[in-house]
Scaffold this motif. Structure first.
Motif, PDB file in Angstrom:
ATOM      1  N   GLY A  24      36.877   9.075  31.152  1.00  0.00           N
ATOM      2  CA  GLY A  24      37.765   9.341  32.272  1.00  0.00           C
ATOM      3  C   GLY A  24      37.236   8.781  33.577  1.00  0.00           C
ATOM      4  O   GLY A  24      36.038   8.833  33.846  1.00  0.00           O
ATOM      5  N   ALA A  25      38.148   8.239  34.377  1.00  0.00           N
ATOM      6  CA  ALA A  25      37.827   7.764  35.722  1.00  0.00           C
ATOM      7  C   ALA A  25      38.313   8.820  36.709  1.00  0.00           C
ATOM      8  O   ALA A  25      39.393   9.392  36.550  1.00  0.00           O
ATOM      9  CB  ALA A  25      38.497   6.421  35.990  1.00  0.00           C
ATOM     10  N   ASP A  26      37.508   9.094  37.733  1.00  0.00           N
ATOM     11  CA  ASP A  26      37.822  10.155  38.687  1.00  0.00           C
ATOM     12  C   ASP A  26      38.986   9.807  39.610  1.00  0.00           C
ATOM     13  O   ASP A  26      39.056   8.701  40.149  1.00  0.00           O
ATOM     14  CB  ASP A  26      36.597  10.469  39.547  1.00  0.00           C
ATOM     15  CG  ASP A  26      35.496  11.152  38.760  1.00  0.00           C
ATOM     16  OD1 ASP A  26      35.815  11.979  37.893  1.00  0.00           O
ATOM     17  OD2 ASP A  26      34.319  10.857  39.022  1.00  0.00           O
ATOM     18  N   LEU A  27      39.872  10.781  39.770  1.00  0.00           N
ATOM     19  CA  LEU A  27      40.949  10.712  40.754  1.00  0.00           C
ATOM     20  C   LEU A  27      40.556  11.608  41.915  1.00  0.00           C
ATOM     21  O   LEU A  27      40.036  12.708  41.701  1.00  0.00           O
ATOM     22  CB  LEU A  27      42.265  11.226  40.150  1.00  0.00           C
ATOM     23  CG  LEU A  27      42.898  10.372  39.055  1.00  0.00           C
ATOM     24  CD1 LEU A  27      44.014  11.146  38.366  1.00  0.00           C
ATOM     25  CD2 LEU A  27      43.423   9.069  39.642  1.00  0.00           C
ATOM     26  N   VAL A  28      40.823  11.165  43.141  1.00  0.00           N
ATOM     27  CA  VAL A  28      40.461  11.961  44.310  1.00  0.00           C
ATOM     28  C   VAL A  28      41.709  12.407  45.066  1.00  0.00           C
ATOM     29  O   VAL A  28      42.758  11.763  45.013  1.00  0.00           O
ATOM     30  CB  VAL A  28      39.498  11.204  45.258  1.00  0.00           C
ATOM     31  CG1 VAL A  28      38.226  10.790  44.533  1.00  0.00           C
ATOM     32  CG2 VAL A  28      40.175  10.006  45.883  1.00  0.00           C
ATOM     33  N   ALA A  29      41.561  13.498  45.784  1.00  0.00           N
ATOM     34  CA  ALA A  29      42.658  14.051  46.586  1.00  0.00           C
ATOM     35  C   ALA A  29      42.859  13.220  47.842  1.00  0.00           C
ATOM     36  O   ALA A  29      41.891  12.803  48.486  1.00  0.00           O
ATOM     37  CB  ALA A  29      42.346  15.496  46.966  1.00  0.00           C
ATOM     38  N   THR A  30      44.124  13.012  48.207  1.00  0.00           N
ATOM     39  CA  THR A  30      44.446  12.329  49.459  1.00  0.00           C
ATOM     40  C   THR A  30      44.985  13.309  50.492  1.00  0.00           C
ATOM     41  O   THR A  30      45.432  12.912  51.553  1.00  0.00           O
ATOM     42  CB  THR A  30      45.487  11.215  49.237  1.00  0.00           C
ATOM     43  OG1 THR A  30      46.649  11.790  48.637  1.00  0.00           O
ATOM     44  CG2 THR A  30      44.919  10.111  48.362  1.00  0.00           C
ATOM     45  N   GLU A  31      44.930  14.592  50.137  1.00  0.00           N
ATOM     46  CA  GLU A  31      45.384  15.632  51.059  1.00  0.00           C
ATOM     47  C   GLU A  31      44.540  16.887  50.854  1.00  0.00           C
ATOM     48  O   GLU A  31      44.021  17.127  49.770  1.00  0.00           O
ATOM     49  CB  GLU A  31      46.865  15.942  50.850  1.00  0.00           C
ATOM     50  CG  GLU A  31      47.214  16.325  49.414  1.00  0.00           C
ATOM     51  CD  GLU A  31      48.705  16.365  49.160  1.00  0.00           C
ATOM     52  OE1 GLU A  31      49.416  17.103  49.874  1.00  0.00           O
ATOM     53  OE2 GLU A  31      49.159  15.655  48.251  1.00  0.00           O
ATOM     54  N   ALA A  32      44.390  17.653  51.921  1.00  0.00           N
ATOM     55  CA  ALA A  32      43.639  18.909  51.850  1.00  0.00           C
ATOM     56  C   ALA A  32      44.582  20.019  51.410  1.00  0.00           C
ATOM     57  O   ALA A  32      45.734  20.075  51.838  1.00  0.00           O
ATOM     58  CB  ALA A  32      43.037  19.235  53.209  1.00  0.00           C
ATOM     59  N   VAL A  33      44.077  20.902  50.545  1.00  0.00           N
ATOM     60  CA  VAL A  33      44.868  22.007  50.020  1.00  0.00           C
ATOM     61  C   VAL A  33      43.982  23.244  49.921  1.00  0.00           C
ATOM     62  O   VAL A  33      42.820  23.148  49.538  1.00  0.00           O
ATOM     63  CB  VAL A  33      45.436  21.662  48.614  1.00  0.00           C
ATOM     64  CG1 VAL A  33      46.150  22.842  48.002  1.00  0.00           C
ATOM     65  CG2 VAL A  33      46.351  20.463  48.685  1.00  0.00           C
ATOM     66  N   HIS A  34      44.538  24.389  50.256  1.00  0.00           N
ATOM     67  CA  HIS A  34      43.843  25.672  50.099  1.00  0.00           C
ATOM     68  C   HIS A  34      44.516  26.416  48.953  1.00  0.00           C
ATOM     69  O   HIS A  34      45.729  26.622  48.973  1.00  0.00           O
ATOM     70  CB  HIS A  34      43.935  26.490  51.392  1.00  0.00           C
ATOM     71  CG  HIS A  34      43.274  27.834  51.291  1.00  0.00           C
ATOM     72  ND1 HIS A  34      41.906  27.982  51.362  1.00  0.00           N
ATOM     73  CD2 HIS A  34      43.804  29.073  51.107  1.00  0.00           C
ATOM     74  CE1 HIS A  34      41.618  29.275  51.230  1.00  0.00           C
ATOM     75  NE2 HIS A  34      42.742  29.939  51.075  1.00  0.00           N
ATOM     76  N   LEU A  35      43.733  26.795  47.944  1.00  0.00           N
ATOM     77  CA  LEU A  35      44.255  27.501  46.776  1.00  0.00           C
ATOM     78  C   LEU A  35      43.706  28.923  46.742  1.00  0.00           C
ATOM     79  O   LEU A  35      42.512  29.131  46.559  1.00  0.00           O
ATOM     80  CB  LEU A  35      43.856  26.783  45.481  1.00  0.00           C
ATOM     81  CG  LEU A  35      44.475  25.418  45.228  1.00  0.00           C
ATOM     82  CD1 LEU A  35      43.798  24.736  44.052  1.00  0.00           C
ATOM     83  CD2 LEU A  35      45.968  25.557  44.979  1.00  0.00           C
ATOM     84  N   GLU A  36      44.586  29.883  46.917  1.00  0.00           N
ATOM     85  CA  GLU A  36      44.217  31.287  46.765  1.00  0.00           C
ATOM     86  C   GLU A  36      44.077  31.589  45.273  1.00  0.00           C
ATOM     87  O   GLU A  36      44.556  30.825  44.430  1.00  0.00           O
ATOM     88  CB  GLU A  36      45.294  32.190  47.385  1.00  0.00           C
ATOM     89  CG  GLU A  36      45.353  32.144  48.892  1.00  0.00           C
ATOM     90  CD  GLU A  36      44.111  32.732  49.553  1.00  0.00           C
ATOM     91  OE1 GLU A  36      43.444  33.589  48.945  1.00  0.00           O
ATOM     92  OE2 GLU A  36      43.802  32.303  50.677  1.00  0.00           O
ATOM     93  N   PRO A  37      43.434  32.696  44.897  1.00  0.00           N
ATOM     94  CA  PRO A  37      43.336  33.054  43.476  1.00  0.00           C
ATOM     95  C   PRO A  37      44.726  33.069  42.822  1.00  0.00           C
ATOM     96  O   PRO A  37      45.671  33.627  43.377  1.00  0.00           O
ATOM     97  CB  PRO A  37      42.725  34.450  43.509  1.00  0.00           C
ATOM     98  CG  PRO A  37      41.906  34.456  44.761  1.00  0.00           C
ATOM     99  CD  PRO A  37      42.721  33.648  45.752  1.00  0.00           C
ATOM    100  N   GLY A  38      44.838  32.406  41.691  1.00  0.00           N
ATOM    101  CA  GLY A  38      46.092  32.358  40.946  1.00  0.00           C
ATOM    102  C   GLY A  38      47.116  31.380  41.502  1.00  0.00           C
ATOM    103  O   GLY A  38      48.173  31.204  40.913  1.00  0.00           O
ATOM    104  N   GLU A  39      46.823  30.720  42.602  1.00  0.00           N
ATOM    105  CA  GLU A  39      47.777  29.811  43.233  1.00  0.00           C
ATOM    106  C   GLU A  39      47.653  28.406  42.667  1.00  0.00           C
ATOM    107  O   GLU A  39      46.588  27.975  42.250  1.00  0.00           O
ATOM    108  CB  GLU A  39      47.529  29.787  44.738  1.00  0.00           C
ATOM    109  CG  GLU A  39      48.599  29.061  45.528  1.00  0.00           C
ATOM    110  CD  GLU A  39      48.375  29.156  47.031  1.00  0.00           C
ATOM    111  OE1 GLU A  39      49.371  29.100  47.758  1.00  0.00           O
ATOM    112  OE2 GLU A  39      47.212  29.280  47.464  1.00  0.00           O
TER     113      GLU A  39
END
Length: 149
Positions: A24-39
């Motif tokens: 696998g080749a790594d994919l990176v995020a182009t946006e910041a995201v906040h994930l709460e538990p279960g989100e």
């Protein structure tokens, strides 16, 4: 065996293999995201590819994110068909029951694995040939209920 395949790409950050021999080749995020538990959240990678006919790309979780933070992919593996030309986006899920998780721009969030796939002709028949496994399903290779170790 296929040694390599050229895949045209438009990307702000081209997927890269971390080590020789990695699948696998790594994919990176182009946006910041906040994930709460279960989100869960759909996170952009900025990657668009043109797979040749007879190939598929699978988007899979990164084991380190899963083990350390409980971050996985909702529809793993995500399937990118040869005809798709849109951005590869990753549906991340925070499975941790207590801790939130922040994804920053540039974080490695998933891996992409490109594989050849044959075109299949489904042939209706009245009966299937026998096999050693038969109709046994989940756990048929060793899972036993009611046995303590």
């Amino acid at each position: 065996m296929i040694d390599s395949v050229d895949v045209p790409i438009i990307a702000s950050h081209v997927p890269a293999y971390a080590h020789p021999g990695d699948a696998g080749a790594d994919l990176v995020a182009t946006e910041a995201v906040h994930l709460e538990p279960g989100e869960r959240a759909l996170v952009g990678t900025g990657v668009r590819i043109a797979l040749p006919e007879g190939f598929v790309a699978f988007v899979v979780p990164r084991s380190g994110l899963a083990a350390r933070h409980g971050i996985t992919i909702v529809n793993a593996p995500g399937t990118v068909d040869a005809g798709y030309r849109g951005e590869i986006r990753v549906s991340l899920l925070n499975t941790d029951l207590h801790a939130s998780y922040d994804v920053s721009v540039g974080d490695r969030i998933a891996q992409v694995i490109v594989m050849p796939v044959p075109r299949v002709r489904f042939t209706p028949v009245e009966e299937l040939p026998q096999s050693s496994r038969g109709e046994r399903g989940f756990g048929s290779t060793g899972y036993q209920t009611g046995v303590s170790s």
